[in-house]
Each structure stands twice: as C-alpha cells, then as structure tokens.
Design a protein around this motif. Sequence first.
Motif, PDB file in Angstrom:
ATOM      1  N   ILE A 121       0.871  -1.184  -0.030  1.00  0.00           N
ATOM      2  CA  ILE A 121       0.213  -0.111  -0.116  1.00  0.00           C
ATOM      3  C   ILE A 121       0.930   1.175  -0.009  1.00  0.00           C
ATOM      4  N   GLY A 122       0.898   2.153  -1.235  1.00  0.00           N
ATOM      5  CA  GLY A 122       1.406   3.289  -1.129  1.00  0.00           C
ATOM      6  C   GLY A 122       0.486   4.572  -0.637  1.00  0.00           C
ATOM      7  N   SER A 123       1.164   5.666  -0.531  1.00  0.00           N
ATOM      8  CA  SER A 123       0.289   6.954  -0.253  1.00  0.00           C
ATOM      9  C   SER A 123       0.762   7.975  -1.308  1.00  0.00           C
ATOM     10  N   PHE A 124      -0.062   9.115  -1.282  1.00  0.00           N
ATOM     11  CA  PHE A 124       0.180   9.998  -2.359  1.00  0.00           C
ATOM     12  C   PHE A 124      -0.563  11.369  -1.881  1.00  0.00           C
ATOM     13  N   GLU A 125      -0.109  12.527  -2.289  1.00  0.00           N
ATOM     14  CA  GLU A 125      -0.569  13.819  -2.123  1.00  0.00           C
ATOM     15  C   GLU A 125      -0.596  14.587  -3.396  1.00  0.00           C
ATOM     16  N   VAL A 151      -4.816  -2.079  -9.287  1.00  0.00           N
ATOM     17  CA  VAL A 151      -4.670  -1.189  -8.180  1.00  0.00           C
ATOM     18  C   VAL A 151      -5.897  -0.985  -7.688  1.00  0.00           C
ATOM     19  N   HIS A 152      -5.992  -0.605  -6.382  1.00  0.00           N
ATOM     20  CA  HIS A 152      -7.207   0.009  -5.763  1.00  0.00           C
ATOM     21  C   HIS A 152      -6.897   1.273  -5.113  1.00  0.00           C
ATOM     22  N   GLU A 153      -7.282   2.247  -5.528  1.00  0.00           N
ATOM     23  CA  GLU A 153      -7.132   3.582  -5.192  1.00  0.00           C
ATOM     24  C   GLU A 153      -8.251   4.427  -4.448  1.00  0.00           C
ATOM     25  N   ARG A 154      -7.896   4.853  -3.356  1.00  0.00           N
ATOM     26  CA  ARG A 154      -8.808   5.638  -2.583  1.00  0.00           C
ATOM     27  C   ARG A 154      -8.348   6.836  -1.889  1.00  0.00           C
ATOM     28  N   GLY A 155      -9.202   7.939  -2.244  1.00  0.00           N
ATOM     29  CA  GLY A 155      -8.679   9.170  -1.897  1.00  0.00           C
ATOM     30  C   GLY A 155      -9.794  10.078  -1.336  1.00  0.00           C
ATOM     31  N   GLU A 156      -9.192  11.338  -1.011  1.00  0.00           N
ATOM     32  CA  GLU A 156     -10.211  12.357  -0.389  1.00  0.00           C
ATOM     33  C   GLU A 156      -9.680  13.739  -1.027  1.00  0.00           C
ATOM     34  N   VAL A 157     -10.428  14.706  -1.343  1.00  0.00           N
ATOM     35  CA  VAL A 157     -10.118  16.059  -2.054  1.00  0.00           C
ATOM     36  C   VAL A 157     -10.739  17.087  -0.698  1.00  0.00           C
ATOM     37  N   ALA A 158      -9.779  18.014  -0.507  1.00  0.00           N
ATOM     38  CA  ALA A 158      -9.940  19.122   0.375  1.00  0.00           C
ATOM     39  C   ALA A 158     -10.231  20.512  -0.362  1.00  0.00           C
ATOM     40  N   PHE A 159     -11.025  21.154   0.111  1.00  0.00           N
ATOM     41  CA  PHE A 159     -11.603  22.409  -0.533  1.00  0.00           C
ATOM     42  C   PHE A 159     -11.214  23.689   0.220  1.00  0.00           C
ATOM     43  N   ASP A 160     -10.857  24.974  -0.371  1.00  0.00           N
ATOM     44  CA  ASP A 160     -10.958  26.029   0.425  1.00  0.00           C
ATOM     45  C   ASP A 160     -12.323  26.490   0.574  1.00  0.00           C
ATOM     46  N   SER A 161     -12.151  27.900   1.252  1.00  0.00           N
ATOM     47  CA  SER A 161     -13.506  28.519   1.715  1.00  0.00           C
ATOM     48  C   SER A 161     -14.383  28.956   0.383  1.00  0.00           C
ATOM     49  N   ALA A 162     -13.730  29.047  -0.612  1.00  0.00           N
ATOM     50  CA  ALA A 162     -14.398  29.335  -1.634  1.00  0.00           C
ATOM     51  C   ALA A 162     -14.944  28.141  -2.564  1.00  0.00           C
ATOM     52  N   ASN A 202     -12.955  25.688  -3.869  1.00  0.00           N
ATOM     53  CA  ASN A 202     -12.153  25.146  -4.975  1.00  0.00           C
ATOM     54  C   ASN A 202     -11.205  23.976  -4.389  1.00  0.00           C
ATOM     55  N   PRO A 203     -10.795  22.989  -5.241  1.00  0.00           N
ATOM     56  CA  PRO A 203      -9.945  22.143  -4.587  1.00  0.00           C
ATOM     57  C   PRO A 203      -8.584  22.475  -4.451  1.00  0.00           C
ATOM     58  N   VAL A 204      -8.013  22.085  -3.265  1.00  0.00           N
ATOM     59  CA  VAL A 204      -6.795  22.580  -3.084  1.00  0.00           C
ATOM     60  C   VAL A 204      -5.565  21.485  -2.707  1.00  0.00           C
ATOM     61  N   ARG A 205      -6.272  20.117  -2.245  1.00  0.00           N
ATOM     62  CA  ARG A 205      -5.208  18.989  -2.226  1.00  0.00           C
ATOM     63  C   ARG A 205      -6.210  17.945  -2.006  1.00  0.00           C
ATOM     64  N   SER A 206      -5.564  16.983  -2.747  1.00  0.00           N
ATOM     65  CA  SER A 206      -5.846  15.427  -2.317  1.00  0.00           C
ATOM     66  C   SER A 206      -4.942  14.527  -2.042  1.00  0.00           C
ATOM     67  N   SER A 207      -5.287  13.536  -1.060  1.00  0.00           N
ATOM     68  CA  SER A 207      -4.759  12.522  -0.620  1.00  0.00           C
ATOM     69  C   SER A 207      -5.175  11.115  -0.520  1.00  0.00           C
TER      70      SER A 207
END
Length: 202
Positions: free
Chosen positions: A79-83, A162-173, A175-180
């Motif tokens: 299992i690997g991780s990513f950002e 491969v099986h990929e699982r992730g989540e996206v973080a958004f700013d107050s406006a 807009n997507p700013v980061r996924s991991s």
Amino acid sequence: SYLENFSPDQSFDRIENQVVMPDGALRWQEWTDRAFFDAAGRVAELQAFGRDITERKMAEHELRGSEDRFSEAQRIGRIGSFEHHFVAQHFTNDVLLWSNETCRIFGLDPKKDTVTAELLISLMHPDDRKQTVETYDKAIAGEKKYSCDYRLLLPNDKIRYVHERGEVAFDSAGNPVRSSGTVQDITERKQSEEALANSEAR
C-alpha cells in the motif's frame, strides 16, 4: 592538519562529533570554527563555538526510524500513499508527491522519476483511463471522496491491478486545493478472482 581546511575564501567550518561524558553518557556536539588570517594568508587565530545537539540528533534518529518503519509497513502491505496539491490551471501539469511504495507499484524510481498526473494517466491501461479520470473529476467537483480499481500497463505489457482510495480538500471558496489517499497493489487478489471465475465457468 585541520587548519589546512581553511583559506581566506573558506574561513568557516562546521563539524559534529560524539563525545563521552565523565559519567559515561554519550552526547553530540556541534562546533562552528572560524579562522582569521595574517597578511601572508596564514591562520593567525581560530575561534570555536560549540553547542550540545544531542536532543536534535536523537530526534533525527527517531524520525529516520519512523520513516523506515512506515516504508517497511507500506512495502509489506503493498500500500502506497500520495498527495496532490493543486497549483496549475490543469491538474495534469501538477507534480504529485508519492511514497516510495507508490512509485514501486507504478514501476517508477522515486529518485529519478518526476511524477505528474499526466504521467500517472499514461501508465493506466487505455481501457481504464476514461472511467478513472471521471471518478477523480467527480471528487474534484464536490464529491470529495472516491474509490476505484484500475489496471496499470507496465513495460513488457505487464498488467498490474491497483485499488485507489482518496479524498479531496477544498478552500472556503469551494476550490479543490489538495487530495490525498492510498494506492494498493491488488494484482494477486484479482488474479485469484479471475482463476476462481474461470474454474466455476468450467
């Protein structure tokens, strides 16, 4: 001699060394030395400033140990991780931050290969690219979490699942700013499922 390390153009030096204290304890010291030269360019004076860096060294050692244990756990679990930090107008130009195990799963060298979303997509099996990218796009559009399986087409036409699982973080406006997330090599499981299906069909 040690003084030969100095010159008018290189008058500073910094060294770290371990010392044994009177009570037998081992401590780390850092010394910053500065040389002063006479008119002939010879060392006329040497000033030394020392400090105890034992706590820093212990923290560095613990950090390296923690990183090694983390990498070993990822290797064993496959299992690997990513950002992914969104910095470009089109995410395919962004650089992705992958753990060593993620690079291994995708057949890349973490010390040589610069990982971009464009490279990631190129490694996907052509038949899986559209659906996988659409799944990620939905998460970017507001669904936040996503999960998907897809195939990698590696050199010599080798297939890896491969099986990929992730989540996206958004700013107050919004807009997507980061996924991991994580990527897991599920090739053996998929091959077993296919073998079982073929056996049942027969």
